[in-house]
Design an enzyme around this catalytic site. Structure first.
Site, mmCIF file in Angstrom:
data_model
loop_
_atom_site.group_PDB
_atom_site.id
_atom_site.type_symbol
_atom_site.label_atom_id
_atom_site.label_comp_id
_atom_site.label_asym_id
_atom_site.label_seq_id
_atom_site.Cartn_x
_atom_site.Cartn_y
_atom_site.Cartn_z
ATOM 1 N N ASP A 7 0.839 -1.171 0.114
ATOM 2 C CA ASP A 7 -0.059 0.104 0.020
ATOM 3 C C ASP A 7 0.770 1.255 -0.095
ATOM 4 O O ASP A 7 2.053 1.051 0.209
ATOM 5 C CB ASP A 7 -0.868 0.133 1.154
ATOM 6 N N GLY A 40 -3.868 7.871 -5.086
ATOM 7 C CA GLY A 40 -5.123 7.986 -5.626
ATOM 8 C C GLY A 40 -5.304 8.884 -6.683
ATOM 9 O O GLY A 40 -6.131 9.060 -7.208
ATOM 10 N N CYS A 70 -4.427 -1.815 -1.097
ATOM 11 C CA CYS A 70 -4.897 -0.606 -1.670
ATOM 12 C C CYS A 70 -5.967 -0.655 -2.767
ATOM 13 O O CYS A 70 -5.626 -1.487 -3.778
ATOM 14 C CB CYS A 70 -3.502 -0.139 -2.209
ATOM 15 N N ASN A 71 -6.943 -0.250 -2.641
ATOM 16 C CA ASN A 71 -8.162 0.027 -3.682
ATOM 17 C C ASN A 71 -7.492 0.731 -4.982
ATOM 18 O O ASN A 71 -8.051 0.248 -6.069
ATOM 19 C CB ASN A 71 -9.110 0.467 -3.332
ATOM 20 N N THR A 72 -6.883 1.600 -4.857
ATOM 21 C CA THR A 72 -6.429 2.397 -5.944
ATOM 22 C C THR A 72 -5.422 1.534 -6.987
ATOM 23 O O THR A 72 -5.744 1.356 -8.132
ATOM 24 C CB THR A 72 -5.578 3.582 -5.518
ATOM 25 N N CYS A 184 -11.235 2.403 0.558
ATOM 26 C CA CYS A 184 -9.932 2.669 0.402
ATOM 27 C C CYS A 184 -9.427 2.295 1.977
ATOM 28 O O CYS A 184 -10.008 2.674 2.826
ATOM 29 C CB CYS A 184 -9.731 4.417 0.197
ATOM 30 N N THR A 185 -8.059 1.738 1.761
ATOM 31 C CA THR A 185 -7.916 0.805 3.265
ATOM 32 C C THR A 185 -7.594 1.934 4.312
ATOM 33 O O THR A 185 -7.712 1.578 5.521
ATOM 34 C CB THR A 185 -6.604 -0.147 2.832
HETATM 35 N N1 DGL Z 1 -5.075 3.090 0.674
HETATM 36 C C1 DGL Z 1 -5.143 3.298 -0.599
HETATM 37 C C2 DGL Z 1 -6.436 2.635 -1.060
HETATM 38 O O1 DGL Z 1 -6.945 1.844 -0.745
HETATM 39 C C3 DGL Z 1 -4.897 4.671 -1.135
HETATM 40 C C4 DGL Z 1 -4.043 5.548 -0.638
HETATM 41 C C5 DGL Z 1 -3.335 6.492 -1.530
HETATM 42 O O2 DGL Z 1 -4.198 7.443 -2.239
HETATM 43 O O3 DGL Z 1 -2.246 6.722 -1.456
HETATM 44 O O4 DGL Z 1 -6.971 3.077 -2.005
#
Ligand code: DGL
Length: 259
Positions: A7, A40, A70-72, A184-185
């Site tokens: 992440d 993101g 990380c969803n992104t 988003c985590t």
């Molecule tokens: N934690 C990331 C997610 O789940 C995003 C973090 C970021 O934008 O750097 O999308």
């Protein structure tokens, strides 16, 4: 061999913390791309490049399985990396994202109206809607809301401002949604305050409560992966940019106390 987590920062650590509680016996390696945070807001190409570097680092450090926490990065990069990296010397390794398990959680919910909070890239990718559409029986409606201010606020430790900002988005854009998906985590850090604020009016899906059980089930279903995992309770963390404010957090985490 270890289980790796990728992440940009804190979000992935919160997922790892909960996974360790359920599966403490394994060895874990966390790669946090703090240098490129927030991911993101980056282009699709940049996100792919940064994620690839992180996954490569984790493979080079003996990770059999890498969780893109990380969803992104899970939006487009996870699939692209599965297709391009799991060949040759890494043919026996595995890469898993966090969006598909979360979509399964949505599908298995009794409610029908969902709001998704995510980074700019996660929302623009339309990945949640695409994955929902693949499941033909689905009845769920999903409103996706881009909330780019939240990751920087959470990384800065400004939780009050992050909660206020999220509340405003939910109140103005989530309409009649019965469930809010924290896509988003990093947002796991403000789940308790949001649950308190919305009391019984909305349910929240938080990935730190979803992913550990999914990994546990995955390992049961994949003995070829599980059988090569080492069990020494090891915890390693690599950040691309040192963050003084992470020190205490990491110390606590490495000593087994969680992030
Ligand atoms: N934690 C990331 C997610 O789940 C995003 C973090 C970021 O934008 O750097 O999308």
């Amino acid at each position: 061999m270890k289980i790796g987590f990728f992440d940009s920062g804190l979000g992935g650590l919160t997922i790892l913390r909960e996974v360790v509680k359920v599966l403490p016996q394994y060895d874990y390696y966390f790669f946090g791309d703090t240098e490129h945070l927030p991911l993101g807001d980056k282009t699709k190409e940049e996100i792919f490049e940064f994620t690839k570097n992180g996954v490569e680092y984790l493979f080079e450090h003996d990770c059999q399985l890498v969780i893109i926490a990380c969803n992104t990065s899970s939006a487009d990069s996870a699939r692209a990396l599965q297709q391009t990296m799991l060949v040759g010397k890494y043919a026996d390794r595995k890469i898993l994202g966090v969006i598909v398990p979360t979509v399964e959680e949505i599908i298995n919910s009794p409610e029908t109206r969902f709001a998704l909070l995510g980074t700019k890239h996660t929302v623009e990718s339309g990945k949640y809607a695409t994955e929902l559409d693949k499941r033909e029986q689905r009845e769920q409606e999903l409103v996706a809301i881009s909330t780019p201010e939240l990751v920087p606020l959470i990384e800065a430790g400004d939780y009050r401002a992050a909660v206020d900002c999220a509340v405003k988005y939910i109140e103005t854009k989530a309409g009649e949604s019965e469930v809010v998906v924290l896509g988003c985590t990093h947002y796991t850090e403000i789940k308790s305050a949001l649950r308190k604020h919305f009391a019984n009016s909305k349910r929240f899906i938080s990935q730190d409560e979803v992913i550990p059980e999914k990994i546990k089930k995955y390992l049961v279903a994949h003995p070829e992966i599980e059988s090569v995992l080492s069990r020494e309770g090891g915890r390693n963390i690599h950040l691309t940019k040192h963050r003084a404010d992470y020190d205490l957090l990491l110390q606590h985490f490495l000593s087994g106390g969680g992030a």
